[in-house]
Motif scaffolding. Structure first.
Motif, PDB file in Angstrom:
ATOM      1  N   GLY A 162       0.811  -1.215   0.000  1.00 13.23           N
ATOM      2  CA  GLY A 162       0.000   0.000   0.000  1.00 13.23           C
ATOM      3  C   GLY A 162       0.839   1.257   0.000  1.00 13.23           C
ATOM      4  O   GLY A 162       0.482   2.255   0.627  1.00 13.23           O
ATOM      5  N   ILE A 163       1.953   1.246  -0.703  1.00 11.70           N
ATOM      6  CA  ILE A 163       2.918   2.341  -0.656  1.00 11.70           C
ATOM      7  C   ILE A 163       2.567   3.430  -1.663  1.00 11.70           C
ATOM      8  O   ILE A 163       2.323   3.139  -2.820  1.00 11.70           O
ATOM      9  N   ASP A 164       2.563   4.669  -1.204  1.00 12.65           N
ATOM     10  CA  ASP A 164       2.361   5.783  -2.133  1.00 12.65           C
ATOM     11  C   ASP A 164       3.316   6.943  -1.862  1.00 12.65           C
ATOM     12  O   ASP A 164       3.253   7.964  -2.544  1.00 12.65           O
ATOM     13  N   ASP A 165       4.199   6.780  -0.869  1.00 12.62           N
ATOM     14  CA  ASP A 165       5.185   7.832  -0.617  1.00 12.62           C
ATOM     15  C   ASP A 165       6.381   7.228   0.104  1.00 12.62           C
ATOM     16  O   ASP A 165       6.439   7.184   1.315  1.00 12.62           O
ATOM     17  N   ASP A 166       7.357   6.776  -0.691  1.00 11.75           N
ATOM     18  CA  ASP A 166       8.506   6.123  -0.082  1.00 11.75           C
ATOM     19  C   ASP A 166       9.548   7.124   0.422  1.00 11.75           C
ATOM     20  O   ASP A 166      10.624   6.726   0.863  1.00 11.75           O
ATOM     21  N   THR A 167       9.208   8.386   0.370  1.00 13.17           N
ATOM     22  CA  THR A 167      10.108   9.401   0.929  1.00 13.17           C
ATOM     23  C   THR A 167       9.690   9.816   2.337  1.00 13.17           C
ATOM     24  O   THR A 167      10.352  10.640   2.957  1.00 13.17           O
ATOM     25  N   LYS A 168       8.596   9.260   2.809  1.00 10.13           N
ATOM     26  CA  LYS A 168       8.124   9.580   4.149  1.00 10.13           C
ATOM     27  C   LYS A 168       9.218   9.246   5.157  1.00 10.13           C
ATOM     28  O   LYS A 168       9.832   8.183   5.103  1.00 10.13           O
ATOM     29  N   GLU A 169       9.466  10.143   6.080  1.00  7.40           N
ATOM     30  CA  GLU A 169      10.616  10.021   6.978  1.00  7.40           C
ATOM     31  C   GLU A 169      10.652   8.701   7.725  1.00  7.40           C
ATOM     32  O   GLU A 169      11.716   8.095   7.903  1.00  7.40           O
ATOM     33  N   SER A 170       9.506   8.214   8.152  1.00  8.81           N
ATOM     34  CA  SER A 170       9.475   7.015   8.987  1.00  8.81           C
ATOM     35  C   SER A 170       9.855   5.749   8.226  1.00  8.81           C
ATOM     36  O   SER A 170      10.248   4.746   8.840  1.00  8.81           O
ATOM     37  N   ILE A 171       9.762   5.780   6.891  1.00 10.49           N
ATOM     38  CA  ILE A 171      10.034   4.566   6.121  1.00 10.49           C
ATOM     39  C   ILE A 171      11.055   4.781   5.002  1.00 10.49           C
ATOM     40  O   ILE A 171      11.384   3.844   4.284  1.00 10.49           O
ATOM     41  N   ALA A 172      11.565   5.985   4.858  1.00  9.43           N
ATOM     42  CA  ALA A 172      12.501   6.283   3.759  1.00  9.43           C
ATOM     43  C   ALA A 172      13.741   5.398   3.817  1.00  9.43           C
ATOM     44  O   ALA A 172      14.210   4.891   2.798  1.00  9.43           O
ATOM     45  N   ALA A 173      14.298   5.217   5.003  1.00 11.88           N
ATOM     46  CA  ALA A 173      15.519   4.419   5.143  1.00 11.88           C
ATOM     47  C   ALA A 173      15.269   2.961   4.770  1.00 11.88           C
ATOM     48  O   ALA A 173      16.094   2.324   4.100  1.00 11.88           O
ATOM     49  N   ALA A 174      14.122   2.434   5.189  1.00  5.91           N
ATOM     50  CA  ALA A 174      13.789   1.047   4.873  1.00  5.91           C
ATOM     51  C   ALA A 174      13.598   0.872   3.372  1.00  5.91           C
ATOM     52  O   ALA A 174      14.011  -0.134   2.786  1.00  5.91           O
ATOM     53  N   CYS A 175      12.974   1.847   2.737  1.00  9.13           N
ATOM     54  CA  CYS A 175      12.766   1.780   1.289  1.00  9.13           C
ATOM     55  C   CYS A 175      14.102   1.859   0.554  1.00  9.13           C
ATOM     56  O   CYS A 175      14.322   1.165  -0.441  1.00  9.13           O
ATOM     57  N   LYS A 176      14.988   2.694   1.031  1.00 10.13           N
ATOM     58  CA  LYS A 176      16.314   2.819   0.404  1.00 10.13           C
ATOM     59  C   LYS A 176      17.070   1.491   0.510  1.00 10.13           C
ATOM     60  O   LYS A 176      17.707   1.052  -0.445  1.00 10.13           O
ATOM     61  N   GLN A 177      16.979   0.858   1.658  1.00  7.88           N
ATOM     62  CA  GLN A 177      17.634  -0.440   1.837  1.00  7.88           C
ATOM     63  C   GLN A 177      17.039  -1.468   0.890  1.00  7.88           C
ATOM     64  O   GLN A 177      17.753  -2.297   0.324  1.00  7.88           O
ATOM     65  N   GLN A 178      15.722  -1.394   0.686  1.00  4.97           N
ATOM     66  CA  GLN A 178      15.082  -2.323  -0.239  1.00  4.97           C
ATOM     67  C   GLN A 178      15.579  -2.097  -1.665  1.00  4.97           C
ATOM     68  O   GLN A 178      15.836  -3.052  -2.411  1.00  4.97           O
TER      69      GLN A 178
END
Length: 439
Positions: free
Chosen positions: A71-87
């Motif tokens: 359900g992702i629509d903003d992978d720059t959101k601070e709380s999840i940005a690092a996890a998305c970058k790692q992915q």
């Protein structure tokens, strides 16, 4: 770069499946993306390297599938940005490894899939799709139940409504239909279809075939020679530096003559007594420690006699270990008995010496250590069996195959020296790069 890189994609497509099924609540944002045909990773060395190029479209499918499923629509959101970058980092490195496996498959002549392998792929693909559908269907049911639970304009539900919604909200057929629909929606968002999912299984099969080809290239005779070398080494250590023999695990491949299997019932001192004994030992008050130990052992005399009488009456030592011993967990790990070697140092001195008091198999003795009273039975002669030796060769052979795979893979990583377009993938460029594939 070391051999860790060669392990990145050992599980084949499972990496993507694990990420996609995580059910996390990250969001994927709208932004200007690179063109689909833009090369985002490429080899800079080696021959015929154009087919090693990775396009943004290849990367995008995997990344968007994972995010769409979550359900992702903003992978720059601070709380999840690092996890998305790692992915993103994980995906591009995995795609590089896939490319190398594909190249190796062609060179080794294992890139073509047999009819049987195609059938296996179809079966795995069906299982994967069904797994997604099942989980997505359950998610749909959960969302419906949550919606029903919060129903009503005033936020309250009646007793009748609560009763009605306590039963499953959807039938199995409805859940499957909802899950299947949701899967197709996720695939559409990722620019994929179910045939793309099948490619995960194809990739996994290619990985498996390459690994098997490399493993099978190793000569089993070399593993057998390694075993003999270990046995010689173990015997030398036993005769010269026994602690190295014991700590090196050589007993799995070679045992000195006279080694025994010992089973024991430990009637343990209470924890306070054991603590006092340890404290006295640390203060070098061994006489006081021995005196305390003797007194406490005497208090266990009746329990000792009870166990010994049952042994005399023919009861099984294993049953008595289970009923009486404070070391039944340890004994369970060694169901044939503890292996005790002549002149060994692994066990407490009293236990070591007592192990060789019985003259015949089945006879017993008693010893007292700082842990308690040990009722010990000479259960048998300890020997390295043919099965143990076969297992050792199998293990050495498998390790040699893994080492050869790592060696070949590391050579390819160094040869190809992949470059990654970190800016295009919104990744941090490593300060020092010996290779594009991160460890």
């Amino acid at each position: 770069m070391n051999s860790k890189a060669s392990k990145i994609f050992r599980a084949g497509a499972a990496l993507f499946l694990a990420g996609a099924l995580c059910g996390c609540s990250m969001k994927f944002g709208t932004r200007t993306e690179p063109k689909l045909d833009k090369v985002v990773a490429y080899a800079t060395g080696g021959e015929d390297i154009d087919d090693l190029n990775i396009t943004y479209e290849e990367f995008r499918k995997e990344y968007k599938f994972i995010l769409a499923n979550s359900g992702i629509d903003d992978d720059t959101k601070e709380s999840i940005a690092a996890a998305c970058k790692q992915q993103r980092s994980t995906i591009i490195n995995t795609l590089i490894v896939q490319k190398i496996y594909a190249r190796l498959a062609k060179e080794m002549g294992v890139s073509e899939l047999t009819d049987e392998e195609q059938q296996e792929i179809d079966e795995e693909h069906e299982k994967t799709v069904e797994s997604f559908i099942k989980q997505l269907g359950e998610r749909a049911e959960q969302e419906l139940e949550e919606s029903q639970a919060s129903g009503g304009s005033d936020g309250e539900t009646s007793e009748e409504e609560t009763s009605e919604t306590s039963a499953p909200s959807m039938t199995d057929e409805e859940k499957r239909e909802a899950g299947s629909k949701k899967l197709d929606e996720i695939l559409e968002k990722a620019g994929m279809d179910r045939e793309d999912m099948r490619e995960w299984e194809v990739t996994a099969k290619i990985v498996e075939k390459v690994q098997n080809a490399i493993y099978n290239s190793v000569d089993r005779a070399d593993a057998e020679k390694k075993l003999k070398d270990l046995q010689i080494e173990g015997e030398e250590y036993y005769n010269s530096e026994i602690s190295k023999y014991e700590q090196g695990g050589y007993s799995q491949v070679w045992l000195p003559d006279g080694s025994r299997l010992i089973k024991h019932v430990l009637l343990a001192f209470d924890s306070d007594t054991q603590t006092q004994i340890r404290s006295l030992r640390s203060e070098e008050k061994d006489d006081e420690a021995d005196k305390l130990r003797t007194e406490k052992a005497e208090e266990l005399k009746s329990k000792q006699e009870e166990v010994e009488k049952k042994l005399d009456d023919g009861e099984n030592i294993d049953d008595l270990i289970n009923d009486y011993s404070a070391d039944k967990a340890g004994s369970a790990n060694y169901p044939n008995g503890y292996t005790v070697i002549p002149n060994g140092t692994t066990y407490m001195e009293e236990f070591q010496k007592a192990s060789f008091v019985p003259k015949k198999i089945g006879e017993r003795t008693i010893c007292v250590t700082d842990y308690g009273v040990h009722i010990m039975v000479y259960a048998g002669d300890a020997k390295v069996s043919d099965e143990d030796l076969k297992y050792a060769v199998d293990t050495l052979y498998a390790n040699m195959g893994s080492e050869e795979l790592d060696k070949i893979f590391t050579e390819r990583i160094d040869e190809y020296a992949f470059e990654i377009d970190y800016d295009a993938l919104r990744l941090d460029k490593p300060a020092e790069e010996s290779s594009a594939v991160s460890e």
